[in-house]
Scaffold this active site. Structure first.
Site, PDB file in Angstrom:
ATOM      1  N   GLU A 147       0.860  -1.195   0.000  1.00 26.66           N
ATOM      2  CA  GLU A 147       0.000   0.000   0.000  1.00 26.66           C
ATOM      3  C   GLU A 147       0.900   1.250   0.000  1.00 26.66           C
ATOM      4  O   GLU A 147       1.967   1.246   0.636  1.00 26.66           O
ATOM      5  CB  GLU A 147      -0.828  -0.018   1.302  1.00 26.66           C
ATOM      6  CG  GLU A 147      -1.662   1.225   1.559  1.00 26.66           C
ATOM      7  CD  GLU A 147      -2.240   1.259   2.997  1.00 26.66           C
ATOM      8  OE1 GLU A 147      -1.544   0.804   3.945  1.00 26.66           O
ATOM      9  OE2 GLU A 147      -3.371   1.746   3.148  1.00 26.66           O
ATOM     10  N   LYS A 163      -9.506   2.123  -1.797  1.00 28.48           N
ATOM     11  CA  LYS A 163      -9.721   1.581  -0.440  1.00 28.48           C
ATOM     12  C   LYS A 163     -11.059   2.040   0.149  1.00 28.48           C
ATOM     13  O   LYS A 163     -11.328   3.240   0.230  1.00 28.48           O
ATOM     14  CB  LYS A 163      -8.560   2.025   0.447  1.00 28.48           C
ATOM     15  CG  LYS A 163      -8.548   1.448   1.850  1.00 28.48           C
ATOM     16  CD  LYS A 163      -7.250   1.868   2.555  1.00 28.48           C
ATOM     17  CE  LYS A 163      -7.083   1.312   3.937  1.00 28.48           C
ATOM     18  NZ  LYS A 163      -5.781   1.711   4.539  1.00 28.48           N
ATOM     19  N   CYS A 187      -4.915  -2.921   2.777  1.00 29.30           N
ATOM     20  CA  CYS A 187      -4.607  -2.859   4.198  1.00 29.30           C
ATOM     21  C   CYS A 187      -5.783  -3.161   5.112  1.00 29.30           C
ATOM     22  O   CYS A 187      -6.176  -4.298   5.301  1.00 29.30           O
ATOM     23  CB  CYS A 187      -3.959  -1.521   4.529  1.00 29.30           C
ATOM     24  SG  CYS A 187      -3.162  -1.571   6.150  1.00 29.30           S
TER      25      CYS A 187
HETATM   26  N1  CDV Z   1      -2.927   1.435   6.650  1.00 27.62           N
HETATM   27  C1  CDV Z   1      -3.858   0.800   7.398  1.00 27.62           C
HETATM   28  O1  CDV Z   1      -4.988   0.610   6.973  1.00 27.62           O
HETATM   29  N2  CDV Z   1      -3.471   0.414   8.622  1.00 27.62           N
HETATM   30  C2  CDV Z   1      -4.373  -0.190   9.585  1.00 27.62           C
HETATM   31  C3  CDV Z   1      -3.912   0.113  10.982  1.00 27.62           C
HETATM   32  C4  CDV Z   1      -4.125   1.541  11.313  1.00 27.62           C
HETATM   33  C5  CDV Z   1      -4.623  -0.730  12.006  1.00 27.62           C
HETATM   34  C6  CDV Z   1      -4.463  -1.692   9.397  1.00 27.62           C
HETATM   35  O2  CDV Z   1      -5.584  -2.218   9.438  1.00 27.62           O
HETATM   36  O3  CDV Z   1      -3.446  -2.362   9.303  1.00 27.62           O
END
Ligand code: CDV
Length: 325
Positions: free
Chosen positions: A47, A124, A177
Protein backbone atom coordinates in the site's frame (compact mmCIF):
# COMPACT_ATOMS: atom_id res chain seq x y z
CA UNK A 1 -4.26 -23.54 -20.46
CA UNK A 2 -2.10 -23.90 -17.34
CA UNK A 3 -3.66 -22.87 -14.07
CA UNK A 4 -0.34 -22.88 -12.23
CA UNK A 5 1.85 -19.86 -11.67
CA UNK A 6 4.34 -18.37 -9.24
CA UNK A 7 3.23 -15.46 -7.07
CA UNK A 8 5.71 -13.01 -5.54
CA UNK A 9 5.27 -10.86 -2.44
CA UNK A 10 7.66 -7.92 -2.88
CA UNK A 11 7.90 -6.54 0.65
CA UNK A 12 9.52 -3.14 1.01
CA UNK A 13 11.57 -1.86 3.90
CA UNK A 14 11.02 1.67 5.20
CA UNK A 15 10.85 4.81 3.06
CA UNK A 16 11.83 7.91 5.00
CA UNK A 17 9.88 11.15 4.68
CA UNK A 18 12.79 12.88 2.98
CA UNK A 19 13.20 10.15 0.35
CA UNK A 20 11.78 10.78 -3.09
CA UNK A 21 10.01 8.53 -5.55
CA UNK A 22 13.16 7.76 -7.60
CA UNK A 23 14.69 5.95 -4.59
CA UNK A 24 11.50 3.93 -4.06
CA UNK A 25 11.17 3.08 -7.74
CA UNK A 26 14.82 1.95 -8.01
CA UNK A 27 14.26 -0.44 -5.10
CA UNK A 28 11.02 -1.69 -6.67
CA UNK A 29 12.76 -2.39 -9.97
CA UNK A 30 15.39 -4.44 -8.09
CA UNK A 31 12.61 -6.37 -6.33
CA UNK A 32 10.82 -6.96 -9.65
CA UNK A 33 14.03 -8.29 -11.19
CA UNK A 34 14.49 -10.65 -8.26
CA UNK A 35 10.86 -11.83 -8.47
CA UNK A 36 11.34 -12.52 -12.19
CA UNK A 37 14.54 -14.50 -11.48
CA UNK A 38 12.50 -16.55 -9.01
CA UNK A 39 10.06 -17.38 -11.84
CA UNK A 40 7.15 -15.19 -10.73
CA UNK A 41 4.36 -14.11 -13.09
CA UNK A 42 3.11 -11.37 -10.82
CA UNK A 43 4.72 -9.17 -8.16
CA UNK A 44 2.75 -7.53 -5.38
CA UNK A 45 4.02 -4.28 -3.83
CA UNK A 46 2.67 -2.63 -0.64
CA UNK A 47 0.00 0.00 0.00
CA UNK A 48 1.23 3.59 -0.70
CA UNK A 49 4.46 2.07 -2.00
CA UNK A 50 5.95 5.17 -3.60
CA UNK A 51 6.31 7.33 -0.47
CA UNK A 52 6.60 7.11 3.27
CA UNK A 53 3.32 6.36 5.07
CA UNK A 54 2.40 10.06 5.00
CA UNK A 55 -0.97 9.85 6.88
CA UNK A 56 1.09 9.92 10.08
CA UNK A 57 1.94 13.57 9.30
CA UNK A 58 -0.64 16.33 9.89
CA UNK A 59 -1.06 19.08 7.28
CA UNK A 60 -3.54 21.80 8.23
CA UNK A 61 -3.91 22.82 4.59
CA UNK A 62 -4.63 19.79 2.37
CA UNK A 63 -2.81 21.44 -0.52
CA UNK A 64 0.44 21.07 1.45
CA UNK A 65 -0.06 17.30 1.11
CA UNK A 66 -0.51 17.38 -2.68
CA UNK A 67 3.05 16.23 -3.33
CA UNK A 68 2.27 12.80 -1.80
CA UNK A 69 -0.30 12.00 -4.50
CA UNK A 70 0.00 10.69 -8.07
CA UNK A 71 -2.03 12.53 -10.69
CA UNK A 72 -1.06 10.22 -13.57
CA UNK A 73 0.68 6.85 -13.85
CA UNK A 74 3.17 6.09 -15.15
CA UNK A 75 4.81 9.44 -14.47
CA UNK A 76 8.40 10.34 -15.39
CA UNK A 77 9.53 9.18 -11.94
CA UNK A 78 7.61 5.88 -11.95
CA UNK A 79 8.14 4.95 -15.63
CA UNK A 80 11.17 2.70 -14.85
CA UNK A 81 8.80 0.31 -13.04
CA UNK A 82 6.58 -0.03 -16.11
CA UNK A 83 9.64 -0.45 -18.34
CA UNK A 84 11.03 -3.19 -16.07
CA UNK A 85 7.69 -5.06 -16.06
CA UNK A 86 7.61 -5.02 -19.87
CA UNK A 87 11.27 -6.11 -20.11
CA UNK A 88 10.75 -8.94 -17.60
CA UNK A 89 7.28 -9.99 -18.78
CA UNK A 90 5.86 -9.76 -15.27
CA UNK A 91 2.61 -8.21 -14.03
CA UNK A 92 2.57 -6.09 -10.89
CA UNK A 93 0.30 -4.69 -8.19
CA UNK A 94 0.99 -1.18 -6.92
CA UNK A 95 -0.55 0.84 -4.09
CA UNK A 96 -0.39 4.66 -4.30
CA UNK A 97 -2.16 7.87 -3.27
CA UNK A 98 -4.37 9.08 -6.13
CA UNK A 99 -5.52 12.64 -6.79
CA UNK A 100 -8.03 12.84 -9.64
CA UNK A 101 -8.33 15.72 -12.12
CA UNK A 102 -11.38 16.87 -10.08
CA UNK A 103 -9.21 17.00 -6.93
CA UNK A 104 -10.65 13.87 -5.26
CA UNK A 105 -8.21 11.87 -3.14
CA UNK A 106 -8.16 8.09 -2.81
CA UNK A 107 -5.93 5.37 -1.38
CA UNK A 108 -5.70 3.30 -4.56
CA UNK A 109 -4.26 0.04 -5.91
CA UNK A 110 -3.88 -1.17 -9.49
CA UNK A 111 -2.93 -4.41 -11.18
CA UNK A 112 -0.78 -3.73 -14.25
CA UNK A 113 -0.34 -6.32 -17.02
CA UNK A 114 3.25 -6.74 -18.34
CA UNK A 115 2.20 -4.79 -21.44
CA UNK A 116 1.86 -1.75 -19.17
CA UNK A 117 -1.93 -1.65 -19.39
CA UNK A 118 -3.87 -1.21 -16.15
CA UNK A 119 -6.16 -4.23 -15.82
CA UNK A 120 -7.89 -3.43 -12.54
CA UNK A 121 -8.21 -0.44 -10.22
CA UNK A 122 -9.50 -0.42 -6.65
CA UNK A 123 -9.93 2.43 -4.15
CA UNK A 124 -9.72 1.58 -0.44
CA UNK A 125 -13.15 1.34 1.15
CA UNK A 126 -12.32 0.82 4.85
CA UNK A 127 -10.30 3.89 5.88
CA UNK A 128 -8.97 3.60 9.44
CA UNK A 129 -7.92 6.42 11.72
CA UNK A 130 -9.30 9.95 12.04
CA UNK A 131 -9.60 13.22 10.12
CA UNK A 132 -8.45 15.81 12.69
CA UNK A 133 -5.28 16.04 14.78
CA UNK A 134 -5.76 13.72 17.79
CA UNK A 135 -3.73 14.81 20.84
CA UNK A 136 -4.37 11.45 22.60
CA UNK A 137 -2.40 9.54 19.99
CA UNK A 138 1.39 9.25 20.07
CA UNK A 139 1.32 8.95 16.27
CA UNK A 140 -1.37 10.31 13.99
CA UNK A 141 -3.23 8.09 11.51
CA UNK A 142 -4.97 10.61 9.26
CA UNK A 143 -6.30 8.43 6.46
CA UNK A 144 -9.80 9.85 6.97
CA UNK A 145 -8.31 13.34 6.37
CA UNK A 146 -6.33 12.52 3.26
CA UNK A 147 -8.68 10.11 1.48
CA UNK A 148 -12.34 9.63 0.80
CA UNK A 149 -13.80 6.10 0.90
CA UNK A 150 -13.40 4.24 -2.39
CA UNK A 151 -16.19 4.55 -4.94
CA UNK A 152 -15.46 1.53 -7.14
CA UNK A 153 -16.83 -1.27 -4.95
CA UNK A 154 -14.83 -4.52 -4.94
CA UNK A 155 -14.40 -5.44 -8.62
CA UNK A 156 -13.03 -8.79 -9.83
CA UNK A 157 -11.77 -9.44 -13.35
CA UNK A 158 -10.44 -12.52 -15.13
CA UNK A 159 -7.14 -11.53 -16.67
CA UNK A 160 -3.78 -12.94 -17.74
CA UNK A 161 -0.83 -12.81 -15.39
CA UNK A 162 2.70 -12.43 -16.76
CA UNK A 163 5.63 -14.81 -16.50
CA UNK A 164 7.05 -17.42 -18.86
CA UNK A 165 4.51 -17.88 -21.66
CA UNK A 166 2.16 -15.42 -19.96
CA UNK A 167 -0.62 -17.95 -20.42
CA UNK A 168 -2.02 -18.26 -16.88
CA UNK A 169 -5.26 -16.45 -16.17
CA UNK A 170 -6.88 -15.82 -12.81
CA UNK A 171 -9.93 -14.09 -11.36
CA UNK A 172 -8.22 -11.13 -9.70
CA UNK A 173 -9.46 -8.89 -6.89
CA UNK A 174 -7.74 -6.21 -4.80
CA UNK A 175 -8.02 -5.07 -1.19
CA UNK A 176 -5.97 -2.48 0.68
CA UNK A 177 -4.61 -2.86 4.20
CA UNK A 178 -7.46 -2.35 6.69
CA UNK A 179 -9.90 -3.97 4.22
CA UNK A 180 -8.28 -7.33 5.01
CA UNK A 181 -9.88 -7.26 8.47
CA UNK A 182 -13.44 -6.99 7.09
CA UNK A 183 -15.16 -10.27 6.10
CA UNK A 184 -17.73 -8.32 4.08
CA UNK A 185 -14.99 -7.18 1.68
CA UNK A 186 -13.68 -10.72 1.15
CA UNK A 187 -17.19 -12.10 0.67
CA UNK A 188 -18.04 -9.55 -2.03
CA UNK A 189 -14.89 -10.74 -3.85
CA UNK A 190 -15.78 -14.40 -3.14
CA UNK A 191 -19.22 -13.90 -4.66
CA UNK A 192 -17.39 -13.05 -7.91
CA UNK A 193 -15.30 -16.26 -7.73
CA UNK A 194 -12.10 -14.43 -6.94
CA UNK A 195 -9.04 -16.69 -7.14
CA UNK A 196 -6.24 -14.26 -6.34
CA UNK A 197 -6.48 -11.33 -3.91
CA UNK A 198 -3.58 -8.90 -3.96
CA UNK A 199 -3.25 -6.46 -1.08
CA UNK A 200 -0.67 -4.18 0.44
CA UNK A 201 -0.44 -2.78 3.95
CA UNK A 202 1.32 -0.29 6.23
CA UNK A 203 0.55 -1.44 9.77
CA UNK A 204 2.20 0.10 12.85
CA UNK A 205 3.68 -2.60 15.07
CA UNK A 206 2.03 -0.94 18.08
CA UNK A 207 -1.57 0.12 18.54
CA UNK A 208 -1.25 3.90 18.86
CA UNK A 209 -4.82 4.67 19.86
CA UNK A 210 -3.94 4.42 23.57
CA UNK A 211 -7.47 3.25 24.34
CA UNK A 212 -6.44 -0.05 25.94
CA UNK A 213 -3.56 -2.50 25.74
CA UNK A 214 -3.00 -4.73 22.71
CA UNK A 215 -0.13 -7.21 23.02
CA UNK A 216 2.43 -6.49 20.32
CA UNK A 217 2.62 -10.02 18.95
CA UNK A 218 -1.15 -9.95 18.37
CA UNK A 219 -0.76 -7.13 15.83
CA UNK A 220 0.91 -9.59 13.45
CA UNK A 221 -1.34 -12.47 14.51
CA UNK A 222 -4.49 -10.49 13.66
CA UNK A 223 -3.14 -9.54 10.25
CA UNK A 224 -2.27 -13.10 9.27
CA UNK A 225 -5.45 -14.48 10.86
CA UNK A 226 -7.58 -12.11 8.77
CA UNK A 227 -5.89 -13.06 5.49
CA UNK A 228 -6.04 -16.79 6.28
CA UNK A 229 -9.73 -16.60 7.16
CA UNK A 230 -10.51 -14.55 4.03
CA UNK A 231 -8.77 -17.10 1.80
CA UNK A 232 -10.33 -20.16 3.43
CA UNK A 233 -13.87 -18.79 3.54
CA UNK A 234 -13.72 -17.60 -0.07
CA UNK A 235 -11.56 -20.37 -1.59
CA UNK A 236 -8.85 -18.11 -2.95
CA UNK A 237 -5.13 -17.31 -2.81
CA UNK A 238 -3.88 -14.04 -1.35
CA UNK A 239 -0.60 -12.18 -1.51
CA UNK A 240 -0.52 -9.73 1.41
CA UNK A 241 2.49 -7.43 1.39
CA UNK A 242 3.90 -5.00 3.93
CA UNK A 243 5.86 -1.82 3.86
CA UNK A 244 7.93 -2.62 6.93
CA UNK A 245 10.58 -1.26 9.25
CA UNK A 246 11.15 2.07 10.96
CA UNK A 247 10.04 5.17 9.05
CA UNK A 248 11.24 8.35 10.76
CA UNK A 249 11.14 6.58 14.13
CA UNK A 250 7.79 4.83 13.58
CA UNK A 251 7.72 1.02 13.28
CA UNK A 252 5.65 -0.87 10.71
CA UNK A 253 5.64 -4.64 10.91
CA UNK A 254 6.57 -6.95 8.00
CA UNK A 255 5.47 -10.61 7.93
CA UNK A 256 4.17 -10.45 4.35
CA UNK A 257 2.41 -13.70 3.48
CA UNK A 258 1.19 -15.81 0.57
CA UNK A 259 -1.84 -17.87 1.60
CA UNK A 260 -3.64 -20.71 -0.22
CA UNK A 261 -7.38 -21.48 -0.47
CA UNK A 262 -7.16 -23.80 2.56
CA UNK A 263 -6.04 -20.80 4.60
CA UNK A 264 -2.48 -22.11 4.93
CA UNK A 265 0.52 -19.79 4.88
CA UNK A 266 2.68 -20.95 1.94
CA UNK A 267 5.44 -18.35 2.33
CA UNK A 268 6.24 -15.59 4.81
CA UNK A 269 8.80 -12.78 4.85
CA UNK A 270 11.30 -12.98 7.69
CA UNK A 271 12.77 -9.46 7.66
CA UNK A 272 11.45 -5.92 7.93
CA UNK A 273 13.41 -4.98 4.80
CA UNK A 274 13.15 -5.26 1.03
CA UNK A 275 12.51 -8.97 0.53
CA UNK A 276 10.90 -11.23 -2.08
CA UNK A 277 9.08 -14.43 -1.14
CA UNK A 278 7.37 -16.64 -3.71
CA UNK A 279 4.94 -19.55 -3.75
CA UNK A 280 3.36 -21.60 -6.52
CA UNK A 281 -0.39 -21.22 -6.97
CA UNK A 282 -2.57 -23.80 -8.70
CA UNK A 283 -5.88 -22.07 -9.28
CA UNK A 284 -7.72 -25.39 -9.72
CA UNK A 285 -7.36 -25.65 -5.93
CA UNK A 286 -9.93 -22.86 -5.57
CA UNK A 287 -12.60 -25.28 -6.77
CA UNK A 288 -12.67 -27.59 -3.75
CA UNK A 289 -14.00 -25.04 -1.27
CA UNK A 290 -16.14 -23.35 -3.90
CA UNK A 291 -17.95 -26.60 -4.78
CA UNK A 292 -18.23 -28.11 -1.29
CA UNK A 293 -18.36 -26.38 2.09
CA UNK A 294 -18.43 -22.87 0.59
CA UNK A 295 -20.67 -23.66 -2.38
CA UNK A 296 -22.48 -20.35 -1.99
CA UNK A 297 -25.37 -21.23 -4.36
CA UNK A 298 -26.28 -24.24 -2.23
CA UNK A 299 -25.58 -23.02 1.28
CA UNK A 300 -25.84 -19.25 1.64
CA UNK A 301 -28.97 -17.85 3.31
CA UNK A 302 -29.04 -14.15 2.34
CA UNK A 303 -32.60 -13.80 3.67
CA UNK A 304 -30.99 -13.87 7.13
CA UNK A 305 -28.15 -11.47 6.35
CA UNK A 306 -30.17 -8.22 6.04
CA UNK A 307 -28.44 -6.64 9.03
CA UNK A 308 -25.11 -6.85 7.19
CA UNK A 309 -26.21 -4.22 4.67
CA UNK A 310 -28.98 -2.39 6.53
CA UNK A 311 -27.10 -1.64 9.73
CA UNK A 312 -23.71 0.02 10.25
CA UNK A 313 -22.99 0.04 14.00
CA UNK A 314 -23.88 -2.77 16.35
CA UNK A 315 -26.95 -2.56 18.59
CA UNK A 316 -27.42 -4.07 22.04
CA UNK A 317 -29.63 -7.18 22.10
CA UNK A 318 -32.93 -7.29 24.01
CA UNK A 319 -32.48 -8.33 27.63
CA UNK A 320 -33.90 -11.75 28.53
CA UNK A 321 -36.23 -11.81 31.50
CA UNK A 322 -37.81 -14.86 33.13
CA UNK A 323 -41.39 -15.74 32.19
CA UNK A 324 -43.98 -14.43 34.64
CA UNK A 325 -45.60 -17.20 36.75
N1 CDV B 1 -2.93 1.43 6.65
C1 CDV B 1 -3.86 0.80 7.40
O1 CDV B 1 -4.99 0.61 6.97
N2 CDV B 1 -3.47 0.41 8.62
C2 CDV B 1 -4.37 -0.19 9.58
C3 CDV B 1 -3.91 0.11 10.98
C4 CDV B 1 -4.12 1.54 11.31
C5 CDV B 1 -4.62 -0.73 12.01
C6 CDV B 1 -4.46 -1.69 9.40
O2 CDV B 1 -5.58 -2.22 9.44
O3 CDV B 1 -3.45 -2.36 9.30
Amino acid sequence: MSRRTILAACQMGPLQRAEGRPAAVARMVALLEKAARMGASVAVFPELALTTFFPRWFHEDLREADHWYETALPSNETAPLWEAARRLGIGFHLGFAERTPEGRRFNTAIYVHPSGETVLKYRKVHLPGHSEYDPIRKVQHLEKRYFEPGDLGFPVVRAPLGGPGGETEANIGLLICNDRRWPEAWRVLGLQQVELVMLGYNTPSLNMENRGFEAHHLRVEHSVLSVRAGCYQNSCYAVAVAKAGTEDGHELFGHSVIVNPQGEVMAQATTWEDEVVVAEADFTRCELGRTTIFDFARHRRPEHYARIVEQVGSVAPPRWSPAER
